[in-house]
Design a protein around this motif. Sequence first.
Motif, PDB file in Angstrom:
ATOM      1  N   LEU A  29       9.079  -0.113  -7.094  1.00 54.88           N
ATOM      2  CA  LEU A  29       9.625   0.406  -5.678  1.00 54.88           C
ATOM      3  C   LEU A  29       9.297  -0.041  -4.878  1.00 54.88           C
ATOM      4  O   LEU A  29      10.140  -0.641  -4.830  1.00 54.88           O
ATOM      5  CB  LEU A  29       7.705   1.117  -5.567  1.00 54.88           C
ATOM      6  CG  LEU A  29       8.328   2.705  -6.425  1.00 54.88           C
ATOM      7  CD1 LEU A  29       6.629   3.596  -6.273  1.00 54.88           C
ATOM      8  CD2 LEU A  29       9.292   3.841  -6.330  1.00 54.88           C
ATOM      9  N   PHE A  30       8.440  -1.392  -4.697  1.00 51.29           N
ATOM     10  CA  PHE A  30       8.713  -2.553  -4.122  1.00 51.29           C
ATOM     11  C   PHE A  30       9.975  -3.652  -4.227  1.00 51.29           C
ATOM     12  O   PHE A  30      10.682  -3.962  -3.664  1.00 51.29           O
ATOM     13  CB  PHE A  30       7.555  -3.328  -4.226  1.00 51.29           C
ATOM     14  CG  PHE A  30       7.052  -4.563  -2.674  1.00 51.29           C
ATOM     15  CD1 PHE A  30       7.010  -4.405  -1.740  1.00 51.29           C
ATOM     16  CD2 PHE A  30       7.323  -5.477  -2.824  1.00 51.29           C
ATOM     17  CE1 PHE A  30       6.845  -4.899  -0.490  1.00 51.29           C
ATOM     18  CE2 PHE A  30       7.521  -6.617  -2.252  1.00 51.29           C
ATOM     19  CZ  PHE A  30       6.902  -6.075  -1.272  1.00 51.29           C
ATOM     20  N   ILE A  64       2.612   5.850  -3.361  1.00 51.16           N
ATOM     21  CA  ILE A  64       4.019   6.625  -4.114  1.00 51.16           C
ATOM     22  C   ILE A  64       3.679   7.004  -5.518  1.00 51.16           C
ATOM     23  O   ILE A  64       4.014   7.844  -6.099  1.00 51.16           O
ATOM     24  CB  ILE A  64       5.401   5.990  -3.674  1.00 51.16           C
ATOM     25  CG1 ILE A  64       5.744   6.306  -2.012  1.00 51.16           C
ATOM     26  CG2 ILE A  64       6.148   6.790  -3.931  1.00 51.16           C
ATOM     27  CD1 ILE A  64       6.848   5.854  -1.840  1.00 51.16           C
ATOM     28  N   ALA A  65       3.102   5.561  -5.844  1.00 50.22           N
ATOM     29  CA  ALA A  65       3.446   6.041  -7.295  1.00 50.22           C
ATOM     30  C   ALA A  65       2.340   6.388  -7.476  1.00 50.22           C
ATOM     31  O   ALA A  65       2.110   7.367  -8.673  1.00 50.22           O
ATOM     32  CB  ALA A  65       2.746   4.254  -8.009  1.00 50.22           C
ATOM     33  N   GLN A  66       1.006   6.644  -6.696  1.00 46.77           N
ATOM     34  CA  GLN A  66      -0.189   7.214  -7.745  1.00 46.77           C
ATOM     35  C   GLN A  66       0.070   8.495  -7.306  1.00 46.77           C
ATOM     36  O   GLN A  66       0.041   9.415  -7.796  1.00 46.77           O
ATOM     37  CB  GLN A  66      -0.987   7.063  -6.535  1.00 46.77           C
ATOM     38  CG  GLN A  66      -2.436   7.779  -6.397  1.00 46.77           C
ATOM     39  CD  GLN A  66      -4.305   6.770  -6.089  1.00 46.77           C
ATOM     40  OE1 GLN A  66      -3.900   5.825  -5.907  1.00 46.77           O
ATOM     41  NE2 GLN A  66      -4.528   7.618  -5.594  1.00 46.77           N
ATOM     42  N   THR A  67       0.791   8.930  -6.100  1.00 45.34           N
ATOM     43  CA  THR A  67       1.030  10.825  -5.801  1.00 45.34           C
ATOM     44  C   THR A  67       1.915  11.274  -6.288  1.00 45.34           C
ATOM     45  O   THR A  67       1.775  11.773  -6.324  1.00 45.34           O
ATOM     46  CB  THR A  67       0.431  10.490  -4.677  1.00 45.34           C
ATOM     47  OG1 THR A  67       2.110  10.293  -3.892  1.00 45.34           O
ATOM     48  CG2 THR A  67      -0.819  10.011  -3.202  1.00 45.34           C
ATOM     49  N   LEU A  99       0.050   2.310 -12.603  1.00 42.91           N
ATOM     50  CA  LEU A  99       1.157   1.874 -11.245  1.00 42.91           C
ATOM     51  C   LEU A  99       0.599   0.494 -10.869  1.00 42.91           C
ATOM     52  O   LEU A  99       1.507   0.982  -9.454  1.00 42.91           O
ATOM     53  CB  LEU A  99      -1.019   2.351 -10.495  1.00 42.91           C
ATOM     54  CG  LEU A  99      -1.099   3.386 -10.603  1.00 42.91           C
ATOM     55  CD1 LEU A  99      -3.036   4.132  -9.802  1.00 42.91           C
ATOM     56  CD2 LEU A  99      -0.456   4.697  -9.972  1.00 42.91           C
ATOM     57  N   SER A 100       0.451  -0.471 -11.101  1.00 40.24           N
ATOM     58  CA  SER A 100       0.839  -2.136 -11.130  1.00 40.24           C
ATOM     59  C   SER A 100       2.041  -1.814 -10.543  1.00 40.24           C
ATOM     60  O   SER A 100       3.040  -2.541  -9.515  1.00 40.24           O
ATOM     61  CB  SER A 100      -0.008  -3.071 -11.401  1.00 40.24           C
ATOM     62  OG  SER A 100      -0.953  -2.908 -10.816  1.00 40.24           O
ATOM     63  N   TYR A 101       2.537  -1.564 -12.440  1.00 37.64           N
ATOM     64  CA  TYR A 101       3.881  -1.873 -12.734  1.00 37.64           C
ATOM     65  C   TYR A 101       5.250  -0.911 -12.321  1.00 37.64           C
ATOM     66  O   TYR A 101       6.095  -0.836 -11.300  1.00 37.64           O
ATOM     67  CB  TYR A 101       4.702  -1.623 -14.438  1.00 37.64           C
ATOM     68  CG  TYR A 101       3.673  -2.724 -14.734  1.00 37.64           C
ATOM     69  CD1 TYR A 101       3.880  -3.853 -14.973  1.00 37.64           C
ATOM     70  CD2 TYR A 101       3.410  -2.508 -16.345  1.00 37.64           C
ATOM     71  CE1 TYR A 101       2.609  -5.042 -15.488  1.00 37.64           C
ATOM     72  CE2 TYR A 101       3.126  -3.199 -17.384  1.00 37.64           C
ATOM     73  CZ  TYR A 101       3.052  -4.148 -16.383  1.00 37.64           C
ATOM     74  OH  TYR A 101       1.817  -5.526 -17.610  1.00 37.64           O
ATOM     75  N   TYR A 102       4.416   0.110 -11.541  1.00 37.56           N
ATOM     76  CA  TYR A 102       5.249   1.620 -10.606  1.00 37.56           C
ATOM     77  C   TYR A 102       5.384   1.084  -9.267  1.00 37.56           C
ATOM     78  O   TYR A 102       7.241   1.112  -8.788  1.00 37.56           O
ATOM     79  CB  TYR A 102       5.528   2.592 -10.972  1.00 37.56           C
ATOM     80  CG  TYR A 102       6.005   3.513 -10.682  1.00 37.56           C
ATOM     81  CD1 TYR A 102       6.919   3.934 -10.500  1.00 37.56           C
ATOM     82  CD2 TYR A 102       6.218   4.635 -12.412  1.00 37.56           C
ATOM     83  CE1 TYR A 102       7.800   4.463 -10.532  1.00 37.56           C
ATOM     84  CE2 TYR A 102       7.330   5.707 -12.146  1.00 37.56           C
ATOM     85  CZ  TYR A 102       7.951   5.716 -11.770  1.00 37.56           C
ATOM     86  OH  TYR A 102       8.878   6.082 -11.718  1.00 37.56           O
ATOM     87  N   THR A 103       4.612   0.520  -9.313  1.00 36.19           N
ATOM     88  CA  THR A 103       4.090  -0.345  -7.700  1.00 36.19           C
ATOM     89  C   THR A 103       5.658  -1.304  -7.416  1.00 36.19           C
ATOM     90  O   THR A 103       5.663  -1.360  -6.342  1.00 36.19           O
ATOM     91  CB  THR A 103       3.104  -0.525  -6.484  1.00 36.19           C
ATOM     92  OG1 THR A 103       2.141   0.501  -7.294  1.00 36.19           O
ATOM     93  CG2 THR A 103       3.046  -1.322  -5.970  1.00 36.19           C
ATOM     94  N   LYS A 160       0.992  -1.272   0.187  1.00 35.43           N
ATOM     95  CA  LYS A 160      -0.028  -0.205  -0.224  1.00 35.43           C
ATOM     96  C   LYS A 160       1.082   1.401  -0.323  1.00 35.43           C
ATOM     97  O   LYS A 160       0.364   2.436  -0.840  1.00 35.43           O
ATOM     98  CB  LYS A 160      -0.952  -0.070   1.348  1.00 35.43           C
ATOM     99  CG  LYS A 160      -1.576  -1.125   0.589  1.00 35.43           C
ATOM    100  CD  LYS A 160      -3.131  -0.898   2.095  1.00 35.43           C
ATOM    101  CE  LYS A 160      -4.397  -2.152   1.936  1.00 35.43           C
ATOM    102  NZ  LYS A 160      -5.533  -2.266   2.851  1.00 35.43           N
ATOM    103  N   PRO A 161       1.471   1.507   0.788  1.00 39.74           N
ATOM    104  CA  PRO A 161       2.573   2.747   1.049  1.00 39.74           C
ATOM    105  C   PRO A 161       3.334   2.958  -0.835  1.00 39.74           C
ATOM    106  O   PRO A 161       3.855   3.819  -1.345  1.00 39.74           O
ATOM    107  CB  PRO A 161       3.896   2.487   1.901  1.00 39.74           C
ATOM    108  CG  PRO A 161       3.127   1.330   2.411  1.00 39.74           C
ATOM    109  CD  PRO A 161       2.461   0.598   1.975  1.00 39.74           C
TER     110      PRO A 161
END
Length: 158
Positions: free
Chosen positions: A84-85, A34-37, A77-81, A29-30
């Motif tokens: 980041l993860f 980050i990916a979204q905002t 968002l899925s790929y950016y998340t 979730k964090p």
Amino acid sequence: MSQVTLMIEPADVIALTPFDGNIDVDNLKPMIFIAQTTHLKSFLGLNLYNKIYNDFVAETLTGVYQTIFEDYIKDFLSYYTSSLFVDFGGIKVSENGLHRVSSENLTSLDSADSEKLSLKYVTLIAGVEANFKEYICDKDIPELADKNINIETQFPWR
């Protein structure tokens, strides 16, 4: 996190990536936040982001905005998340300092392999961005009237 409605759920990330279904969703979730905002706002521009986000929260997404959300934002968002993860997900911060999370039955990736995996997600993001740019070229989207979307798809690691 501030009060922001996440536009995707951890289950979306798991469905679109090789992430294990047993991953702790509280750790994703964090990264979604980050990916979204940060990254999605930057990519779409604030006007288009606000339009889609407000319609998403109000459950009134329709037309071209619904298509953008379903066909581009979820993947972005899925790929950016995921990227980041991969970069941050195995690290925990506590009062005792920084710790790398590990399991006795698994072998952790070294930093070079982790960076390679993260870059693969970045390549997927670039593909989504390029497809989005092609999709919107003949669409009348008022929120993009003042935004010139330039996407660099040439990467040194190819």
